[in-house]
Design an enzyme around this catalytic site. Structure first.
Site, mmCIF file in Angstrom:
data_model
loop_
_atom_site.group_PDB
_atom_site.id
_atom_site.type_symbol
_atom_site.label_atom_id
_atom_site.label_comp_id
_atom_site.label_asym_id
_atom_site.label_seq_id
_atom_site.Cartn_x
_atom_site.Cartn_y
_atom_site.Cartn_z
ATOM 1 N N ALA A 123 0.861 -1.176 0.000
ATOM 2 C CA ALA A 123 0.000 0.000 0.000
ATOM 3 C C ALA A 123 0.902 1.233 0.000
ATOM 4 O O ALA A 123 2.046 1.177 0.467
ATOM 5 C CB ALA A 123 -0.899 -0.017 1.233
ATOM 6 N N GLY B 91 0.564 -5.078 1.029
ATOM 7 C CA GLY B 91 -0.642 -5.186 0.216
ATOM 8 C C GLY B 91 -0.384 -5.837 -1.133
ATOM 9 O O GLY B 91 -1.289 -6.439 -1.720
ATOM 10 N N GLU C 212 -0.563 -9.448 -0.444
ATOM 11 C CA GLU C 212 -1.979 -9.775 -0.169
ATOM 12 C C GLU C 212 -2.811 -9.780 -1.447
ATOM 13 O O GLU C 212 -3.706 -10.613 -1.616
ATOM 14 C CB GLU C 212 -2.547 -8.769 0.837
ATOM 15 C CG GLU C 212 -1.929 -8.944 2.222
ATOM 16 C CD GLU C 212 -2.298 -7.826 3.186
ATOM 17 O OE1 GLU C 212 -2.125 -6.643 2.823
ATOM 18 O OE2 GLU C 212 -2.761 -8.125 4.294
ATOM 19 N N GLU D 237 4.589 -5.113 7.321
ATOM 20 C CA GLU D 237 3.803 -4.093 8.023
ATOM 21 C C GLU D 237 4.250 -3.854 9.460
ATOM 22 O O GLU D 237 4.150 -2.743 9.970
ATOM 23 C CB GLU D 237 2.309 -4.461 8.000
ATOM 24 C CG GLU D 237 1.646 -4.285 6.633
ATOM 25 C CD GLU D 237 1.709 -5.547 5.767
ATOM 26 O OE1 GLU D 237 2.550 -6.441 6.016
ATOM 27 O OE2 GLU D 237 0.901 -5.618 4.823
HETATM 28 N N1 CO8 Z 1 4.487 3.264 -0.699
HETATM 29 C C1 CO8 Z 1 4.850 4.439 -1.276
HETATM 30 N N2 CO8 Z 1 5.955 4.580 -2.041
HETATM 31 C C2 CO8 Z 1 6.721 3.510 -2.237
HETATM 32 C C3 CO8 Z 1 6.409 2.257 -1.666
HETATM 33 C C4 CO8 Z 1 5.219 2.143 -0.875
HETATM 34 N N3 CO8 Z 1 4.822 1.005 -0.311
HETATM 35 N N4 CO8 Z 1 7.354 1.373 -2.024
HETATM 36 C C5 CO8 Z 1 8.228 2.047 -2.781
HETATM 37 N N5 CO8 Z 1 7.848 3.333 -2.934
HETATM 38 C C6 CO8 Z 1 8.512 4.401 -3.663
HETATM 39 C C7 CO8 Z 1 9.740 4.901 -2.912
HETATM 40 O O1 CO8 Z 1 9.351 5.830 -1.918
HETATM 41 C C8 CO8 Z 1 10.531 5.533 -4.032
HETATM 42 O O2 CO8 Z 1 9.971 6.789 -4.339
HETATM 43 P P1 CO8 Z 1 10.933 8.076 -4.517
HETATM 44 O O3 CO8 Z 1 11.751 7.754 -5.727
HETATM 45 O O4 CO8 Z 1 9.959 9.193 -4.723
HETATM 46 O O5 CO8 Z 1 11.742 8.174 -3.280
HETATM 47 C C9 CO8 Z 1 10.260 4.610 -5.212
HETATM 48 O O6 CO8 Z 1 9.058 3.903 -4.891
HETATM 49 C C10 CO8 Z 1 11.335 3.577 -5.425
HETATM 50 O O7 CO8 Z 1 11.555 2.894 -4.209
HETATM 51 P P2 CO8 Z 1 12.999 2.727 -3.515
HETATM 52 O O8 CO8 Z 1 13.884 3.871 -3.886
HETATM 53 O O9 CO8 Z 1 12.791 2.468 -2.070
HETATM 54 O O10 CO8 Z 1 13.503 1.397 -4.277
HETATM 55 P P3 CO8 Z 1 14.549 0.311 -3.706
HETATM 56 O O11 CO8 Z 1 14.817 -0.577 -4.856
HETATM 57 O O12 CO8 Z 1 15.676 0.981 -3.000
HETATM 58 O O13 CO8 Z 1 13.709 -0.504 -2.586
HETATM 59 C C11 CO8 Z 1 11.779 -1.656 -1.688
HETATM 60 C C12 CO8 Z 1 12.582 -1.267 -2.949
HETATM 61 C C13 CO8 Z 1 12.633 -2.606 -0.823
HETATM 62 C C14 CO8 Z 1 10.528 -2.390 -2.161
HETATM 63 C C15 CO8 Z 1 11.414 -0.408 -0.870
HETATM 64 O O14 CO8 Z 1 10.841 0.544 -1.736
HETATM 65 C C16 CO8 Z 1 10.439 -0.648 0.249
HETATM 66 O O15 CO8 Z 1 10.811 -1.161 1.298
HETATM 67 N N6 CO8 Z 1 9.126 -0.286 0.072
HETATM 68 C C17 CO8 Z 1 8.120 -0.374 1.073
HETATM 69 C C18 CO8 Z 1 7.658 -1.795 1.271
HETATM 70 C C19 CO8 Z 1 6.592 -1.881 2.343
HETATM 71 O O16 CO8 Z 1 6.825 -1.616 3.519
HETATM 72 N N7 CO8 Z 1 5.370 -2.308 1.951
HETATM 73 C C20 CO8 Z 1 4.278 -2.476 2.868
HETATM 74 C C21 CO8 Z 1 3.444 -1.272 2.880
HETATM 75 S S1 CO8 Z 1 2.165 -1.352 4.137
HETATM 76 C C22 CO8 Z 1 0.898 -2.221 3.413
HETATM 77 O O17 CO8 Z 1 0.994 -2.673 2.320
HETATM 78 C C23 CO8 Z 1 -0.371 -2.355 4.216
HETATM 79 C C24 CO8 Z 1 -1.377 -3.221 3.451
HETATM 80 C C25 CO8 Z 1 -2.745 -2.647 3.543
HETATM 81 C C26 CO8 Z 1 -3.775 -3.424 2.762
HETATM 82 C C27 CO8 Z 1 -3.527 -3.461 1.262
HETATM 83 C C28 CO8 Z 1 -4.608 -4.182 0.537
HETATM 84 C C29 CO8 Z 1 -4.267 -4.688 -0.874
#
Ligand code: CO8
Length: 259
Positions: free
Chosen positions: A67, A110, A113, A133
């Site tokens: 998400a 998400g 999921e 999460e």
């Molecule tokens: N939300 C918003 N932006 C994101 C997300 C995210 N989940 N994941 C990546 N991005 C963005 C980054 O902020 C970045 O943006 P910017 O260039 O503007 O800084 C861009 O995507 C590229 O990402 P990274 O630079 O971080 O890329 P890396 O290759 O260094 O890392 C990762 C990739 C490991 C995937 C890293 O981006 C990461 O850890 N992302 C977050 C993962 C996460 O915690 N996901 C869980 C989110 S909580 C959730 O999903 C709750 C579920 C709710 C229900 C959903 C129902 C379907």
């Protein structure tokens, strides 16, 4: 699909609708506008008599990185509870036609999921799954604690959800969460091939099979078996059952019409 901004919709094979999540700058982070388009595309495919099965995929780098954390981070309880945040994010589970999730790259939170809502998950060798999460001060909100535990077992799901660690396509395959693993560049073609294979069968039988499998998840074995038998019996009222069995007896390929 020209009216979509965050997804791309195509027809890569007879009977198959391919929906590609396309928000590359955010690694396909799921936010409400993307989910709205995804749901629209899925229900559109569900209604389309030309379509027999659906494939959902992302990019080679990310199926979906979860998400959208930036969209969520300042929300209050009044907003998320009051406005039923993510309530429609599992609409995919109301689609009657089979859905294959073809997962390359990150399928986190998400994203994982969303894949778990599909009927079949195919993964690329380098796919990275996870429910991180806990690291964000929350818990999975769209089936992570429920579907994952039922599909791979409570002990494994608890370890993953409580540590937030990522897991590989290989682990997911061993645990039975993923049906098959492919080379990343072959993944989508293989998913489309399977979807096309499904699409040639009687849409009534396909729908009934999916329904019986999913219904069974909410029932006891005895109730599930009873449900299955009733649906099995019902299919003898279809022309497709007559055609399928006649074709076998006549040593020819069956031609199903959905009647
Ligand atoms: N939300 C918003 N932006 C994101 C997300 C995210 N989940 N994941 C990546 N991005 C963005 C980054 O902020 C970045 O943006 P910017 O260039 O503007 O800084 C861009 O995507 C590229 O990402 P990274 O630079 O971080 O890329 P890396 O290759 O260094 O890392 C990762 C990739 C490991 C995937 C890293 O981006 C990461 O850890 N992302 C977050 C993962 C996460 O915690 N996901 C869980 C989110 S909580 C959730 O999903 C709750 C579920 C709710 C229900 C959903 C129902 C379907």
């Amino acid at each position: 699909g020209g009216s979509y901004e965050h997804i791309v919709v195509s027809k890569p094979a007879t009977g198959v609708r391919l929906v590609t999540l396309n928000r590359p700058k955010a690694l396909n982070a799921l936010f409400s506008p993307l989910i709205a388009e995804l749901n629209h595309a899925l229900f559109d495919a569900d209604k389309d008599p030309e379509i027999g099965a659906i494939v959902i995929t992302g990019s080679e780098k990310a199926f979906a990185a979860g998400a959208d954390i930036k969209e969520m981070k300042d929300k209050t309880v009044a907003e998320v509870y009051g406005k039923d945040f993510i309530e429609n994010w599992n609409d995919q589970t109301r689609v009657k036609k089979p859905i294959i999730a073809a997962v390359n790259g990150y399928a986190l939170g998400g994203g994982c999921e969303l894949a778990l809502m599909a009927d079949i998950i195919y993964a690329g060798e380098k796919a990275v799954f996870g429910q991180p999460e806990i690291k964000l001060g929350v818990i999975p909100g769209a089936g992570g604690t429920q579907r994952l535990a039922r599909y791979i077992g409570k002990a494994r799901a608890s370890e993953l959800i409580l540590t937030g660690r990522n897991f590989s396509a290989q682990e997911a395959l061993e645990w039975g969460m993923v049906a098959k693993v492919f080379k990343p560049e072959e993944l989508v073609d293989q998913a489309v091939k399977t979807a096309a294979e499904i699409a040639q069968f009687s849409p009534l039988a396909v729908k009934a099979a999916k329904e019986a499998i999913n219904e069974g998840y909410n029932l006891s074995l005895e109730q599930g078996l009873k449900y299955e038998r009733r649906v099995f019996h019902t299919l003898f009222g279809t022309e497709d059952q007559k055609e399928g069995m006649a074709a076998f007896a006549e040593k020819r390929k069956a031609s199903f019409t959905g009647k």
